[in-house]
Scaffold this motif. Structure first.
Motif, PDB file in Angstrom:
ATOM      1  N   VAL A  12      92.968  63.321 -12.426  1.00  0.00           N
ATOM      2  CA  VAL A  12      92.376  61.987 -12.499  1.00  0.00           C
ATOM      3  C   VAL A  12      91.444  61.760 -11.316  1.00  0.00           C
ATOM      4  CG1 VAL A  12      92.880  59.511 -12.297  1.00  0.00           C
ATOM      5  CG2 VAL A  12      94.220  60.936 -13.857  1.00  0.00           C
ATOM      6  N   TYR A  13      91.910  62.080 -10.115  1.00  0.00           N
ATOM      7  CA  TYR A  13      91.107  61.884  -8.909  1.00  0.00           C
ATOM      8  C   TYR A  13      89.852  62.746  -8.949  1.00  0.00           C
ATOM      9  CZ  TYR A  13      90.409  60.701  -3.989  1.00  0.00           C
ATOM     10  OH  TYR A  13      89.903  60.209  -2.822  1.00  0.00           O
ATOM     11  N   ARG A  14      90.004  63.972  -9.458  1.00  0.00           N
ATOM     12  CA  ARG A  14      88.841  64.862  -9.526  1.00  0.00           C
ATOM     13  C   ARG A  14      87.801  64.328 -10.506  1.00  0.00           C
ATOM     14  NH1 ARG A  14      88.350  71.422 -10.624  1.00  0.00           N
ATOM     15  NH2 ARG A  14      86.129  71.331 -11.103  1.00  0.00           N
ATOM     16  N   SER A  15      88.227  63.953 -11.712  1.00  0.00           N
ATOM     17  CA  SER A  15      87.261  63.539 -12.731  1.00  0.00           C
ATOM     18  C   SER A  15      86.598  62.214 -12.383  1.00  0.00           C
ATOM     19  CB  SER A  15      87.947  63.439 -14.095  1.00  0.00           C
ATOM     20  OG  SER A  15      88.963  62.453 -14.094  1.00  0.00           O
ATOM     21  N   GLU A  16      87.342  61.306 -11.748  1.00  0.00           N
ATOM     22  CA  GLU A  16      86.806  59.983 -11.449  1.00  0.00           C
ATOM     23  C   GLU A  16      85.975  59.958 -10.163  1.00  0.00           C
ATOM     24  OE1 GLU A  16      86.888  57.320 -13.259  1.00  0.00           O
ATOM     25  OE2 GLU A  16      88.368  57.831 -14.791  1.00  0.00           O
ATOM     26  N   VAL A  17      86.269  60.873  -9.231  1.00  0.00           N
ATOM     27  CA  VAL A  17      85.631  60.791  -7.910  1.00  0.00           C
ATOM     28  C   VAL A  17      84.928  62.088  -7.528  1.00  0.00           C
ATOM     29  CG1 VAL A  17      86.007  60.335  -5.449  1.00  0.00           C
ATOM     30  CG2 VAL A  17      87.344  59.091  -7.163  1.00  0.00           C
ATOM     31  N   LEU A  18      85.692  63.170  -7.374  1.00  0.00           N
ATOM     32  CA  LEU A  18      85.147  64.386  -6.776  1.00  0.00           C
ATOM     33  C   LEU A  18      84.040  65.009  -7.606  1.00  0.00           C
ATOM     34  CD1 LEU A  18      88.419  66.069  -5.432  1.00  0.00           C
ATOM     35  CD2 LEU A  18      86.781  64.628  -4.204  1.00  0.00           C
TER      36      LEU A  18
ATOM     37  N   MET B 291      95.876  55.341  -2.140  1.00  0.00           N
ATOM     38  CA  MET B 291      95.598  56.283  -3.215  1.00  0.00           C
ATOM     39  C   MET B 291      95.624  57.740  -2.746  1.00  0.00           C
ATOM     40  SD  MET B 291      95.734  54.558  -5.806  1.00  0.00           S
ATOM     41  CE  MET B 291      95.495  56.036  -6.794  1.00  0.00           C
ATOM     42  N   PRO B 292      94.874  58.125  -1.694  1.00  0.00           N
ATOM     43  CA  PRO B 292      95.024  59.514  -1.231  1.00  0.00           C
ATOM     44  C   PRO B 292      96.434  59.816  -0.753  1.00  0.00           C
ATOM     45  CG  PRO B 292      93.606  58.239   0.259  1.00  0.00           C
ATOM     46  CD  PRO B 292      93.796  57.419  -0.979  1.00  0.00           C
ATOM     47  N   LYS B 293      97.126  58.818  -0.192  1.00  0.00           N
ATOM     48  CA  LYS B 293      98.517  59.034   0.202  1.00  0.00           C
ATOM     49  C   LYS B 293      99.359  59.408  -1.023  1.00  0.00           C
ATOM     50  CE  LYS B 293      98.763  55.873   4.183  1.00  0.00           C
ATOM     51  NZ  LYS B 293      99.427  54.651   4.703  1.00  0.00           N
ATOM     52  N   LEU B 294      99.177  58.661  -2.097  1.00  0.00           N
ATOM     53  CA  LEU B 294      99.936  58.914  -3.320  1.00  0.00           C
ATOM     54  C   LEU B 294      99.619  60.295  -3.882  1.00  0.00           C
ATOM     55  CD1 LEU B 294     101.816  57.774  -5.541  1.00  0.00           C
ATOM     56  CD2 LEU B 294      99.769  56.889  -6.677  1.00  0.00           C
ATOM     57  N   ILE B 295      98.347  60.665  -3.881  1.00  0.00           N
ATOM     58  CA  ILE B 295      97.957  61.981  -4.399  1.00  0.00           C
ATOM     59  C   ILE B 295      98.636  63.084  -3.612  1.00  0.00           C
ATOM     60  CG2 ILE B 295      96.027  63.554  -4.772  1.00  0.00           C
ATOM     61  CD1 ILE B 295      96.000  61.178  -6.673  1.00  0.00           C
ATOM     62  N   PHE B 296      98.591  62.992  -2.286  1.00  0.00           N
ATOM     63  CA  PHE B 296      99.199  64.024  -1.450  1.00  0.00           C
ATOM     64  C   PHE B 296     100.704  64.128  -1.682  1.00  0.00           C
ATOM     65  CE2 PHE B 296      95.411  63.693   1.465  1.00  0.00           C
ATOM     66  CZ  PHE B 296      95.036  65.021   1.346  1.00  0.00           C
ATOM     67  N   ARG B 297     101.360  63.003  -1.857  1.00  0.00           N
ATOM     68  CA  ARG B 297     102.804  63.019  -2.034  1.00  0.00           C
ATOM     69  C   ARG B 297     103.225  63.625  -3.364  1.00  0.00           C
ATOM     70  NH1 ARG B 297     104.775  56.961  -0.177  1.00  0.00           N
ATOM     71  NH2 ARG B 297     104.072  57.038   1.999  1.00  0.00           N
ATOM     72  N   GLU B 298     102.448  63.367  -4.414  1.00  0.00           N
ATOM     73  CA  GLU B 298     102.912  63.642  -5.767  1.00  0.00           C
ATOM     74  C   GLU B 298     102.212  64.795  -6.473  1.00  0.00           C
ATOM     75  OE1 GLU B 298     105.367  62.022  -7.150  1.00  0.00           O
ATOM     76  OE2 GLU B 298     105.621  60.289  -5.842  1.00  0.00           O
TER      77      GLU B 298
END
Length: 221
Positions: A132-138, A115-122
């Protein structure tokens, strides 16, 4: 006359219950192989051995698939970390170390670290991935860490540091570690070794973050 799902027995129900995970597995594989933009829902359905319509029953869009992947891989880690952070009293270095080691252990799972790999790539091409990552996690876990650091400063365990900036020093090396591998192709010999990175990082972090002995008597045990 066709049987209804309830009449088809437990095997059918188990198969139906497994479908969301099968869809997510297929989506993760194709997002990594082709990229978020190029991966089509029909390709994901074919990879999962399902019809496109069946995929849409569970996930109405690609963004819903992404959110489902984050919720499956990362949200349980955030929930566990939040429980640990909220219930802890005492030297914050202990709970920070516990959370970081837990994170390293979870990131050993290929489905989680993907998942973090995908975020960094895209993320540059698709900022909705970051949202999405911010609202669900950060947005959930950063305030809890900041509160732990603030209490540690107030009680004399930590130096007089800015809690919000200190969070970046705590989690920054993990993010950079993944980014160096995924964006720049700089991979340590033998793989990411998240557990070793965290142990090394905590040693450096706590030697610099800890208050002088005169400020607080404490035990690392």
């Amino acid at each position: 006359m066709h049987d209804t799902p309830s009449e088809r027995g437990p095997k059918f129900r188990r198969r139906a219950e497994a479908r969301p995970d099968e869809v997510l597995d297929a989506a993760l594989t194709l997002f990594i192989e082709k990229g978020y933009a190029a991966a089509r829902v029909e390709d994901i359905a074919r990879h999962a051995g399902l019809s496109k319509g069946t995929v849409y029953l569970y996930f109405p869009s690609k963004e819903a698939l992404l959110r489902g992947l984050v919720r499956r891989a990362i949200v349980p880690i955030a929930d566990s970390a939040l429980q640990t952070l909220h219930d802890f009293e005492g030297d914050p270095r202990i709970v920070i170390g516990m959370v970081m080691k837990m994170l390293a252990a979870r990131l050993a799972d290929p489905k989680v670290v993907a998942m973090p790999k995908l975020i960094f790539r895209e993320v540059l091409g698709f900022p909705e991935l970051a949202q999405v990552y911010r609202s669900e996690v950060l947005d959930r876990i950063l305030p809890a860490i900041e509160s732990v650091i603030r209490r540690g400063v107030e009680r004399g365990y930590l130096r007089q540091v800015d809690p919000a900036l200190t969070i970046r020093s705590i989690i920054g090396p993990l993010m950079l570690h993944v980014a160096m591998a995924e964006i720049f192709g700089i991979m340590p010999a033998g793989g990411l070794h998240m557990d070793q990175l965290v142990e090394n990082h905590l040693t450096i972090l706590f030697d610099g973050l800890s208050a002088p002995p005169s400020a607080k008597t404490w035990s690392a045990s």
